[in-house]
Design a protein around this motif. Structure first.
Motif, PDB file in Angstrom:
ATOM      1  N   LYS A  56       0.811  -1.203   0.100  1.00 38.67           N
ATOM      2  CA  LYS A  56       0.166  -0.010   0.083  1.00 38.67           C
ATOM      3  C   LYS A  56       1.001   1.189  -0.095  1.00 38.67           C
ATOM      4  CE  LYS A  56      -3.695  -2.278   2.348  1.00 38.67           C
ATOM      5  NZ  LYS A  56      -4.632  -2.463   3.494  1.00 38.67           N
ATOM      6  N   PHE A  57       0.395   2.299  -0.766  1.00 40.72           N
ATOM      7  CA  PHE A  57       1.270   3.411  -0.900  1.00 40.72           C
ATOM      8  C   PHE A  57       0.484   4.597  -1.037  1.00 40.72           C
ATOM      9  CE2 PHE A  57       1.110   2.185  -5.379  1.00 40.72           C
ATOM     10  CZ  PHE A  57       0.832   3.303  -6.127  1.00 40.72           C
ATOM     11  N   LYS A  58       1.213   5.639  -0.619  1.00 40.32           N
ATOM     12  CA  LYS A  58       0.322   7.097  -0.632  1.00 40.32           C
ATOM     13  C   LYS A  58       0.970   7.983  -1.762  1.00 40.32           C
ATOM     14  CE  LYS A  58      -1.110   9.088   3.116  1.00 40.32           C
ATOM     15  NZ  LYS A  58      -2.451   8.906   2.922  1.00 40.32           N
ATOM     16  N   LEU A  59       0.280   8.375  -2.819  1.00 40.00           N
ATOM     17  CA  LEU A  59       0.914   9.344  -3.597  1.00 40.00           C
ATOM     18  C   LEU A  59       0.001  10.580  -3.600  1.00 40.00           C
ATOM     19  CD1 LEU A  59       2.685   9.905  -6.338  1.00 40.00           C
ATOM     20  CD2 LEU A  59       0.929   9.067  -7.556  1.00 40.00           C
ATOM     21  N   ASN A  60       0.660  11.661  -3.081  1.00 40.83           N
ATOM     22  CA  ASN A  60       0.102  13.095  -2.766  1.00 40.83           C
ATOM     23  C   ASN A  60      -0.999  12.531  -1.759  1.00 40.83           C
ATOM     24  OD1 ASN A  60       1.351  14.240  -4.924  1.00 40.83           O
ATOM     25  ND2 ASN A  60      -0.232  13.665  -6.332  1.00 40.83           N
ATOM     26  N   THR A  61      -2.048  12.743  -1.609  1.00 45.35           N
ATOM     27  CA  THR A  61      -2.916  12.592  -0.617  1.00 45.35           C
ATOM     28  C   THR A  61      -3.955  11.157  -0.648  1.00 45.35           C
ATOM     29  OG1 THR A  61      -4.753  13.903  -1.477  1.00 45.35           O
ATOM     30  CG2 THR A  61      -2.977  14.803  -0.172  1.00 45.35           C
ATOM     31  N   LYS A  62      -3.714  10.525  -1.853  1.00 49.01           N
ATOM     32  CA  LYS A  62      -4.337   9.484  -2.062  1.00 49.01           C
ATOM     33  C   LYS A  62      -3.705   8.094  -1.745  1.00 49.01           C
ATOM     34  CE  LYS A  62      -7.661   7.566  -5.601  1.00 49.01           C
ATOM     35  NZ  LYS A  62      -8.637   7.472  -5.071  1.00 49.01           N
ATOM     36  N   ASP A  63      -4.373   6.998  -1.257  1.00 49.04           N
ATOM     37  CA  ASP A  63      -3.795   5.770  -0.841  1.00 49.04           C
ATOM     38  C   ASP A  63      -4.155   4.797  -2.013  1.00 49.04           C
ATOM     39  OD1 ASP A  63      -3.116   6.796   1.376  1.00 49.04           O
ATOM     40  OD2 ASP A  63      -4.348   5.562   2.602  1.00 49.04           O
ATOM     41  N   PHE A  64      -3.047   3.858  -2.375  1.00 48.49           N
ATOM     42  CA  PHE A  64      -3.098   2.901  -3.547  1.00 48.49           C
ATOM     43  C   PHE A  64      -2.669   1.636  -3.071  1.00 48.49           C
ATOM     44  CE2 PHE A  64      -2.702   6.903  -5.597  1.00 48.49           C
ATOM     45  CZ  PHE A  64      -3.726   7.083  -6.626  1.00 48.49           C
ATOM     46  N   ILE A  65      -3.085   0.409  -3.852  1.00 47.50           N
ATOM     47  CA  ILE A  65      -2.586  -0.618  -3.366  1.00 47.50           C
ATOM     48  C   ILE A  65      -2.062  -1.312  -4.774  1.00 47.50           C
ATOM     49  CG2 ILE A  65      -3.250  -3.242  -2.898  1.00 47.50           C
ATOM     50  CD1 ILE A  65      -5.540  -2.051  -1.077  1.00 47.50           C
ATOM     51  N   TYR A  66      -0.784  -1.878  -4.709  1.00 45.79           N
ATOM     52  CA  TYR A  66      -0.167  -2.684  -5.807  1.00 45.79           C
ATOM     53  C   TYR A  66      -0.093  -3.957  -5.473  1.00 45.79           C
ATOM     54  CZ  TYR A  66       3.152  -4.401  -9.091  1.00 45.79           C
ATOM     55  OH  TYR A  66       3.952  -5.234 -10.022  1.00 45.79           O
ATOM     56  N   ARG A  67      -0.226  -5.046  -6.215  1.00 48.19           N
ATOM     57  CA  ARG A  67      -0.224  -6.398  -6.218  1.00 48.19           C
ATOM     58  C   ARG A  67       0.709  -6.875  -7.393  1.00 48.19           C
ATOM     59  NH1 ARG A  67      -3.997  -8.076  -2.221  1.00 48.19           N
ATOM     60  NH2 ARG A  67      -5.619  -6.577  -1.886  1.00 48.19           N
ATOM     61  N   GLY A  68       1.653  -7.822  -7.124  1.00 54.59           N
ATOM     62  CA  GLY A  68       2.491  -8.272  -8.455  1.00 54.59           C
ATOM     63  C   GLY A  68       3.611  -9.287  -7.975  1.00 54.59           C
ATOM     64  N   CYS A  69       4.692  -9.351  -8.881  1.00 56.46           N
ATOM     65  CA  CYS A  69       5.409 -10.425  -8.761  1.00 56.46           C
ATOM     66  C   CYS A  69       6.673  -9.621  -8.335  1.00 56.46           C
ATOM     67  CB  CYS A  69       5.575 -11.181 -10.168  1.00 56.46           C
ATOM     68  SG  CYS A  69       4.111 -12.003 -10.757  1.00 56.46           S
ATOM     69  N   LEU A  70       7.669 -10.446  -7.639  1.00 59.55           N
ATOM     70  CA  LEU A  70       8.970  -9.819  -7.443  1.00 59.55           C
ATOM     71  C   LEU A  70      10.093 -10.777  -7.394  1.00 59.55           C
ATOM     72  CD1 LEU A  70       9.732  -6.970  -6.833  1.00 59.55           C
ATOM     73  CD2 LEU A  70       9.501  -7.538  -4.184  1.00 59.55           C
ATOM     74  N   THR A  71      11.079 -10.746  -8.053  1.00 59.25           N
ATOM     75  CA  THR A  71      12.172 -11.706  -7.695  1.00 59.25           C
ATOM     76  C   THR A  71      12.693 -11.795  -6.198  1.00 59.25           C
ATOM     77  OG1 THR A  71      13.903 -10.125  -8.462  1.00 59.25           O
ATOM     78  CG2 THR A  71      13.056 -11.702 -10.254  1.00 59.25           C
ATOM     79  N   LYS A  72      12.933 -12.914  -5.792  1.00 56.54           N
ATOM     80  CA  LYS A  72      13.280 -13.152  -4.480  1.00 56.54           C
ATOM     81  C   LYS A  72      14.675 -12.245  -3.907  1.00 56.54           C
ATOM     82  CE  LYS A  72      10.691 -17.057  -3.378  1.00 56.54           C
ATOM     83  NZ  LYS A  72      10.905 -18.498  -2.530  1.00 56.54           N
ATOM     84  N   ASP A  73      15.452 -12.072  -4.752  1.00 55.65           N
ATOM     85  CA  ASP A  73      16.712 -11.130  -4.454  1.00 55.65           C
ATOM     86  C   ASP A  73      15.865  -9.602  -3.957  1.00 55.65           C
ATOM     87  OD1 ASP A  73      15.943 -10.558  -7.151  1.00 55.65           O
ATOM     88  OD2 ASP A  73      17.924  -9.952  -7.716  1.00 55.65           O
ATOM     89  N   ARG A  74      14.813  -9.161  -4.111  1.00 56.15           N
ATOM     90  CA  ARG A  74      14.341  -7.975  -3.905  1.00 56.15           C
ATOM     91  C   ARG A  74      13.393  -7.952  -2.659  1.00 56.15           C
ATOM     92  NH1 ARG A  74      15.067  -3.352  -6.566  1.00 56.15           N
ATOM     93  NH2 ARG A  74      13.339  -2.548  -6.110  1.00 56.15           N
ATOM     94  N   THR A  75      13.592  -6.913  -1.993  1.00 63.43           N
ATOM     95  CA  THR A  75      12.881  -7.027  -0.477  1.00 63.43           C
ATOM     96  C   THR A  75      12.086  -5.770  -0.420  1.00 63.43           C
ATOM     97  OG1 THR A  75      14.534  -5.605   0.492  1.00 63.43           O
ATOM     98  CG2 THR A  75      15.127  -7.834   0.515  1.00 63.43           C
ATOM     99  N   CYS A  76      11.104  -6.004   0.723  1.00 62.75           N
ATOM    100  CA  CYS A  76      10.340  -4.657   0.746  1.00 62.75           C
ATOM    101  C   CYS A  76      11.135  -3.388   0.921  1.00 62.75           C
ATOM    102  CB  CYS A  76       9.405  -4.801   1.851  1.00 62.75           C
ATOM    103  SG  CYS A  76       7.965  -5.957   1.654  1.00 62.75           S
ATOM    104  N   ASP A  77      12.408  -3.484   1.589  1.00 66.54           N
ATOM    105  CA  ASP A  77      12.982  -2.310   1.600  1.00 66.54           C
ATOM    106  C   ASP A  77      13.577  -1.803   0.247  1.00 66.54           C
ATOM    107  OD1 ASP A  77      12.985  -1.817   4.421  1.00 66.54           O
ATOM    108  OD2 ASP A  77      14.690  -3.031   4.841  1.00 66.54           O
TER     109      ASP A  77
END
Length: 126
Positions: A56-77
């Motif tokens: 979940k992320f905020k852009l300007n004043t609006k909240d959004f949700i993104y769902r997708g694929c990510l390689t295991k070498d990437r983290t939330c950070d």
């Protein structure tokens, strides 16, 4: 013999690819409730294993949700740092490695259920 059958069943029920929800509420409001089955993709990578990601992320004043694929070498950070460069503030991030795991309801995987049923059937037939 029964153990061999159970092991074969468990191995055959696993998959090399991961199915993930792939959508964003920025373009598809249904992404929040996952009411559209066309938002499921089979994610594959030739170099890395795949996680599903939901943030979940905020852009300007609006909240959004993104769902997708990510390689295991990437983290939330890593995702948080990338999105910060785009002026998006990450409010929540979740990584998981089972099919369709970025929903809000805990799912029991079909292979686990089938393995339990197989075990029960093998015990009953003794």
């Amino acid at each position: 013999m029964k153990l061999i059958v159970a092991i074969f069943f468990l191995i055959s029920s696993t998959s090399a690819a991961t199915e993930c929800y792939t959508c964003s509420t920025a373009t598809k409001p249904q992404c929040e409730t996952l009411s559209d089955v066309s938002m499921i993709d089979t994610c594959k990578s030739t170099t890395n294993e795949i996680n599903c990601v939901m943030y979940k992320f905020k852009l300007n004043t609006k909240d959004f949700i993104y769902r997708g694929c990510l390689t295991k070498d990437r983290t939330c950070d890593d995702e948080k740092n990338s999105l910060n460069l785009e002026k998006k503030e990450v409010l929540e991030c979740k990584l998981c490695d089972t099919n369709l795991c970025t929903n809000s309801v805990t799912q029991i995987k079909l292979p686990i259920i089938l393995t339990i049923i197989t075990f029960i059937v093998l015990q009953v037939t003794n």
